[in-house]
Design a protein around this motif. Sequence first.
Motif, PDB file in Angstrom:
ATOM      1  N   VAL A 255      -7.243  -2.948  -0.511  1.00  0.00           N
ATOM      2  CA  VAL A 255      -6.801  -1.612  -0.109  1.00  0.00           C
ATOM      3  C   VAL A 255      -7.700  -0.574  -0.778  1.00  0.00           C
ATOM      4  N   ILE A 256      -8.472   0.140   0.026  1.00  0.00           N
ATOM      5  CA  ILE A 256      -9.336   1.188  -0.511  1.00  0.00           C
ATOM      6  C   ILE A 256      -8.513   2.444  -0.764  1.00  0.00           C
ATOM      7  N   SER A 257      -8.563   2.943  -1.978  1.00  0.00           N
ATOM      8  CA  SER A 257      -7.877   4.202  -2.297  1.00  0.00           C
ATOM      9  C   SER A 257      -8.671   4.935  -3.376  1.00  0.00           C
ATOM     10  N   ARG A 258      -8.509   6.245  -3.387  1.00  0.00           N
ATOM     11  CA  ARG A 258      -9.245   7.054  -4.357  1.00  0.00           C
ATOM     12  C   ARG A 258      -8.305   7.527  -5.460  1.00  0.00           C
ATOM     13  N   ALA A 259      -8.892   7.894  -6.581  1.00  0.00           N
ATOM     14  CA  ALA A 259      -8.098   8.491  -7.653  1.00  0.00           C
ATOM     15  C   ALA A 259      -7.533   9.822  -7.146  1.00  0.00           C
ATOM     16  N   LYS A 260      -6.281  10.129  -7.484  1.00  0.00           N
ATOM     17  CA  LYS A 260      -5.646  11.327  -6.965  1.00  0.00           C
ATOM     18  C   LYS A 260      -4.543  11.790  -7.912  1.00  0.00           C
ATOM     19  N   LYS A 261      -4.526  13.076  -8.178  1.00  0.00           N
ATOM     20  CA  LYS A 261      -3.483  13.690  -9.018  1.00  0.00           C
ATOM     21  C   LYS A 261      -3.346  12.977 -10.371  1.00  0.00           C
ATOM     22  N   GLY A 262      -4.493  12.676 -10.965  1.00  0.00           N
ATOM     23  CA  GLY A 262      -4.486  12.057 -12.283  1.00  0.00           C
ATOM     24  C   GLY A 262      -4.182  10.573 -12.287  1.00  0.00           C
ATOM     25  N   MET A 263      -4.049   9.987 -11.109  1.00  0.00           N
ATOM     26  CA  MET A 263      -3.767   8.559 -11.016  1.00  0.00           C
ATOM     27  C   MET A 263      -4.997   7.812 -10.513  1.00  0.00           C
ATOM     28  N   SER A 264      -5.307   6.693 -11.147  1.00  0.00           N
ATOM     29  CA  SER A 264      -6.429   5.878 -10.699  1.00  0.00           C
ATOM     30  C   SER A 264      -6.037   5.142  -9.421  1.00  0.00           C
ATOM     31  N   SER A 265      -7.028   4.537  -8.784  1.00  0.00           N
ATOM     32  CA  SER A 265      -6.766   3.745  -7.583  1.00  0.00           C
ATOM     33  C   SER A 265      -5.755   2.642  -7.877  1.00  0.00           C
ATOM     34  N   LYS A 266      -5.926   1.973  -9.006  1.00  0.00           N
ATOM     35  CA  LYS A 266      -5.026   0.884  -9.386  1.00  0.00           C
ATOM     36  C   LYS A 266      -3.613   1.396  -9.623  1.00  0.00           C
ATOM     37  N   ASP A 267      -3.489   2.564 -10.279  1.00  0.00           N
ATOM     38  CA  ASP A 267      -2.173   3.148 -10.540  1.00  0.00           C
ATOM     39  C   ASP A 267      -1.470   3.528  -9.244  1.00  0.00           C
ATOM     40  N   ARG A 268      -2.228   4.046  -8.272  1.00  0.00           N
ATOM     41  CA  ARG A 268      -1.638   4.451  -6.998  1.00  0.00           C
ATOM     42  C   ARG A 268      -1.104   3.235  -6.241  1.00  0.00           C
ATOM     43  N   ILE A 269      -1.830   2.128  -6.279  1.00  0.00           N
ATOM     44  CA  ILE A 269      -1.366   0.920  -5.600  1.00  0.00           C
ATOM     45  C   ILE A 269      -0.139   0.353  -6.317  1.00  0.00           C
ATOM     46  N   SER A 270      -0.124   0.406  -7.650  1.00  0.00           N
ATOM     47  CA  SER A 270       1.051  -0.059  -8.412  1.00  0.00           C
ATOM     48  C   SER A 270       2.285   0.756  -8.046  1.00  0.00           C
ATOM     49  N   ALA A 271       2.102   2.074  -7.906  1.00  0.00           N
ATOM     50  CA  ALA A 271       3.214   2.940  -7.507  1.00  0.00           C
ATOM     51  C   ALA A 271       3.643   2.637  -6.073  1.00  0.00           C
ATOM     52  N   LEU A 272       2.665   2.347  -5.220  1.00  0.00           N
ATOM     53  CA  LEU A 272       2.944   2.032  -3.818  1.00  0.00           C
ATOM     54  C   LEU A 272       3.868   0.823  -3.696  1.00  0.00           C
ATOM     55  N   LEU A 273       3.657  -0.186  -4.529  1.00  0.00           N
ATOM     56  CA  LEU A 273       4.419  -1.425  -4.433  1.00  0.00           C
ATOM     57  C   LEU A 273       5.894  -1.251  -4.792  1.00  0.00           C
ATOM     58  N   LYS A 274       6.230  -0.114  -5.418  1.00  0.00           N
ATOM     59  CA  LYS A 274       7.631   0.160  -5.758  1.00  0.00           C
ATOM     60  C   LYS A 274       8.365   0.869  -4.634  1.00  0.00           C
ATOM     61  N   ASP A 275       7.649   1.212  -3.552  1.00  0.00           N
ATOM     62  CA  ASP A 275       8.258   1.923  -2.427  1.00  0.00           C
ATOM     63  C   ASP A 275       9.344   1.069  -1.779  1.00  0.00           C
ATOM     64  N   CYS A 276      10.389   1.740  -1.270  1.00  0.00           N
ATOM     65  CA  CYS A 276      11.527   1.033  -0.673  1.00  0.00           C
ATOM     66  C   CYS A 276      11.147   0.263   0.586  1.00  0.00           C
ATOM     67  N   VAL A 277       9.999   0.586   1.196  1.00  0.00           N
ATOM     68  CA  VAL A 277       9.579  -0.142   2.393  1.00  0.00           C
ATOM     69  C   VAL A 277       9.336  -1.625   2.081  1.00  0.00           C
ATOM     70  N   PHE A 278       9.101  -1.931   0.802  1.00  0.00           N
ATOM     71  CA  PHE A 278       8.842  -3.315   0.398  1.00  0.00           C
ATOM     72  C   PHE A 278      10.097  -4.035  -0.105  1.00  0.00           C
ATOM     73  N   ASP A 279      11.270  -3.418  -0.018  1.00  0.00           N
ATOM     74  CA  ASP A 279      12.482  -4.016  -0.589  1.00  0.00           C
ATOM     75  C   ASP A 279      12.800  -5.394  -0.014  1.00  0.00           C
ATOM     76  N   THR A 280      12.758  -5.513   1.318  1.00  0.00           N
ATOM     77  CA  THR A 280      13.057  -6.803   1.949  1.00  0.00           C
ATOM     78  C   THR A 280      12.053  -7.865   1.531  1.00  0.00           C
ATOM     79  N   LEU A 281      10.782  -7.483   1.529  1.00  0.00           N
ATOM     80  CA  LEU A 281       9.723  -8.407   1.118  1.00  0.00           C
ATOM     81  C   LEU A 281       9.885  -8.784  -0.343  1.00  0.00           C
ATOM     82  N   ARG A 282      10.242  -7.808  -1.176  1.00  0.00           N
ATOM     83  CA  ARG A 282      10.390  -8.051  -2.617  1.00  0.00           C
ATOM     84  C   ARG A 282      11.499  -9.063  -2.892  1.00  0.00           C
TER      85      ARG A 282
END
Length: 222
Positions: free
Chosen positions: A66-93
């Motif tokens: 997943v290509i992502s850029r640093a944004k609002k003080g968050m690195s690419s890795k931090d943004r993806i880590s935050a993404l994985l906590k989204d409720c859209v992944f609840d069933t998969l989780r």
Amino acid sequence: MDPAEVLMEEAKARQKPILEAAARGDSEIQRFFSGTTALVTGGTGFLGKLLIEKLIRSCDVKKIYVISRAKKGMSSKDRISALLKDCVFDTLREANPDFGNKIEPVEGDVAELQLGLSVQSWDTIAKKVDVIFHMAATTRFDETLRQATLINVRGTREILALAKQCKNLRSFVYVSTAYCQATRDRIKSEVLEHIYPSPIYPDALIGMAESMGDERLVSITK
């Protein structure tokens, strides 16, 4: 039961046959994507999150870059880590708590040349990726001509250049912005599902966005 909870239970009941069909894993689409390595741009957006969840839950992909850029003080890795906590992944989780291991953040920016990727990241993607989903775009109606061109036009040119170097590419999926043909001359007319001729040669537009001053670009935006 709370009315909101009733609606949620009804929605889950409607989803049950869909989830059961996905769990069988025997559709043509599932067989095509099973075991593939995908690259996704725009993965942190609304559609991107849904796509990533669906690919892992229903299609058993091997890995997703997943290509992502640093944004609002968050690195690419931090943004993806935050993404994985989204409720859209609840069933998969619930079914697969370690699903995040299949997602590999790649620092980059579609507005930059070569997508802002390092040489190592570019080479890794070219060697390993089977499927590309290009979903990154600006959808702001008041976006500057420069930014709209660098992201939506040049960014697409750059991802195509990367795709051409992918040794095992099986599919390239491009998701266009919804209103790219909503021009004034098409008011009250039918917009068909085919590729229309560009009103300006794309490389010429990219050249202007790269070299023209802001004032002159603004003056020709219309």
